[in-house]
Scaffold this active site. Structure first.
Site, PDB file in Angstrom:
ATOM      1  N   ASP A   1       1.146  -1.348  -0.066  1.00 24.27           N
ATOM      2  CA  ASP A   1      -0.048   0.091   0.019  1.00 24.27           C
ATOM      3  C   ASP A   1       1.044   1.480  -0.061  1.00 24.27           C
ATOM      4  OD1 ASP A   1      -1.752  -1.902   0.271  1.00 24.27           O
ATOM      5  OD2 ASP A   1      -2.987  -0.958   2.145  1.00 24.27           O
TER       6      ASP A   1
ATOM      7  N   HIS B   1       5.224  -7.349  -0.390  1.00 23.05           N
ATOM      8  CA  HIS B   1       5.076  -8.555  -1.013  1.00 23.05           C
ATOM      9  C   HIS B   1       5.823  -8.437  -2.369  1.00 23.05           C
ATOM     10  CE1 HIS B   1       1.312  -9.816   1.253  1.00 23.05           C
ATOM     11  NE2 HIS B   1       1.321  -8.516   1.503  1.00 23.05           N
TER      12      HIS B   1
ATOM     13  N   SER C   1       7.348   3.697   5.287  1.00 23.52           N
ATOM     14  CA  SER C   1       8.755   3.840   4.439  1.00 23.52           C
ATOM     15  C   SER C   1       8.733   4.004   3.232  1.00 23.52           C
ATOM     16  CB  SER C   1       9.865   2.655   5.104  1.00 23.52           C
ATOM     17  OG  SER C   1      10.866   3.109   4.806  1.00 23.52           O
TER      18      SER C   1
END
Length: 375
Positions: free
Chosen positions: A157, A233, A344
Site C-alpha cells: 500500500d 510482497h 517507509s
C-alpha cells in the site's frame, strides 16, 4: 569601558534594548569556536542554530553581523541522532501494553493516520499486545486481491511518488529531485560485470544492468505512510539472487523531506534485493526511515538492520546462490516478502521491453495487488 551604542529609533528600538551585543568580546569568542575541531564546533553551534530558526523577529540576526553563520536547515536535520531515536522507538514498540490501555492507544493512532481496521485479519484491538504487533497486523485475504492480468503489481500500500524510464543513470525520488543509480544500488561486484565493464568502459552503470537488447530500465517509487499496511510482497514472478544491506541514516522519507534533501534514499539505510525475471534484471529496495530502523526480509534470517555501530558508506553483500541452490530464492507474484515497523519507501528498478507501460499517475494512492504496469 566600551562606548554606548547610538540612539535607536523606530522598530530598532524594541530589539535594541535587549540585544546589546558586546561585539569585540563576541568576535573573540567566535574566533575560539573557529579553532575547534569539526565535531566539537557542530556540538557548540547546534543549540544556537536551533534558537536562530525558532526565535521570532530575527532575534539572533545580530550574531551574523559579527561573523557567526548558522548551520543550514539540512545540516541541522542531518545532525539529529535519528538512528538512536529509532532504536529507542523500537524498544518502546516492544513494551507490552496493559489490556485496558490498548484500545485508547490504538484508537488514537487509527484516528490520527486513518487506519482501516475493517481490513485487518483481527479487528479486536485488545488482541495486539504492543505497538509493534499492531503496526505489523495482517490483512484479510479478500481485502487485497492480486491482479493476474498485469506483469507487475504494487508490492505494498502507499502513494506513488515517481515512475518511468531511468535516464542518464539518474532516478527521481520525487519530481525534479534525482539521485545516482550506482550510489543507490552500489557498484557491480560480480566477475562477469567487472569483465564487462573493463571491455566496455564507454557503457554506463545503467547499461550494465540491461541484459537484453532492445530493453530499457524502469523505476517506480512507492511511499508508505504510517497509516498504511506495513508488509510488502513480491511484485512479480522472479528469482532473488543477491542481497545488499547499506547501513546509513534514518531520516524521514516523507515526500516533503525528499524534496528538501538531495539523494535522501542514498543516505538512508536500505536493503537491496536483486535478481532476474522473465525480461531480465529486477530489483526491489526497502528504504528505512525515522522510527523504521527495522527492515525484515522473511527468507533472510541473517539480516540485521539499525545496528548501533556502522561505517559510513559501507555495505554488506550476501548471495542466495550456493552450490546446493543454483536458482536463488524463487518468489511468486503477491507472495509475502518482508515488513517495516512503520511507514517507509519501496523502490523498484527493473529491466523490461520498450513497450512496457505504467498504469499510474504521480501522487495517486495504490494498494498492494493493484497493477503497476504491463506490456
Amino acid at each position: 569601558m566600551m562606548c554606548q551604542s547610538n540612539t535607536l529609533q523606530g522598530p530598532d528600538l524594541h530589539t535594541g534594548k535587549w540585544l546589546q551585543f558586546p561585539q569585540l568580546a563576541l568576535r573573540r569568542r567566535l574566533g575560539q569556536l573557529s579553532c575547534m575541531s569539526r565535531p566539537a564546533l557542530k556540538l557548540r553551534s547546534w543549540p544556537l542554530t536551533i534558537l536562530y530558526y525558532l526565535l521570532p523577529f530575527g532575534a539572533l540576526k545580530p550574531l551574523t553581523r559579527v561573523g557567526w553563520r548558522p548551520m543550514s536547515r539540512v545540516s541541522l536535520y542531518k545532525s539529529v541522532p535519528t538512528r538512536l531515536l529509532s532504536r529507542a522507538w523500537g524498544r518502546l514498540n516492544q513494551v507490552e501494553l496493559p489490556t485496558w490501555l490498548r484500545k485508547p492507544v490504538y484508537s488514537l493512532y487509527i484516528w490520527t493516520f486513518g487506519v482501516n481496521m475493517k481490513e485487518a485479519a483481527v479487528e479486536d484491538l485488545h488482541h495486539y499486545r504492543n505497538l509493534s504487533e499492531f503496526f505489523r497486523r495482517k490483512l484479510k485475504p479478500q481485502s487485497r486481491p492480486v491482479c493476474c492480468y498485469h506483469s507487475v503489481i504494487s508490492p505494498s500500500d502507499g502513494k506513488i511518488l515517481n515512475f518511468g524510464q531511468v535516464k542518464n543513470c539518474e532516478v527521481e525520488q520525487v519530481k525534479g529531485v534525482t539521485y545516482s543509480l550506482e550510489s543507490f544500488l552500489g557498484p557491480c561486484t560480480s566477475t562477469e560485470d567487472m569483465q564487462f565493464s573493463q571491455t566496455s568502459s564507454h557503457n554506463s552503470f545503467q547499461n550494465l544492468l540491461v541484459t537484453k537488447e532492445g530493453n530499457e530500465l524502469y523505476h517506480c517509487v512507492i511511499y508508505l505512510a504510517p497509516g498504511d499496511y506495513h508488509c510488502f510482497h513480491s511484485p512479480t514472478d522472479w528469482r532473488v539472487s543477491h542481497r545488499r544491506h547499506f547501513p546509513g541514516s534514518l531520516m524521514s522519507v516523507n515526500p516533503g523531506v525528499a524534496r528538501w534533501i538531495k539523494e535522501l534514499f542514498c543516505h538512508n539505510e536500505r536493503v537491496v534485493l536483486t535478481g532476474d525475471w522473465k525480461h531480465g534484471f529486477f530489483s526491489l529496495t526497502a528504504v528505512g526511515a525515522t522510527n523504521v530502523g527495522s527492515i525484515r526480509i522473511y527468507f533472510d534470517r541473517d539480516l540485521r538492520t539499525n545496528s548501533p555501530c556502522y561505517s559510513k558508506g559501507s555495505y554488506n553483500d550476501f548471495s542466495f546462490i550456493t552450490n546446493n541452490n543454483k536458482e536463488g530464492i524463487p518468489m511468486r507474484k503477491g507472495e509475502h516478502l518482508g515488513e517495516f515497523n512503520l511507514g517507509s519507501t519501496i523502490v523498484l528498478i527493473f529491466e523490461a521491453p520498450k513497450d512496457f507501460n505504467f498504469h499510474l499517475k504521480p501522487g495517486q494512492k495504490i494498494r498492494f495487488g493493484e497493477a503497476l504496469g504491463s506490456l
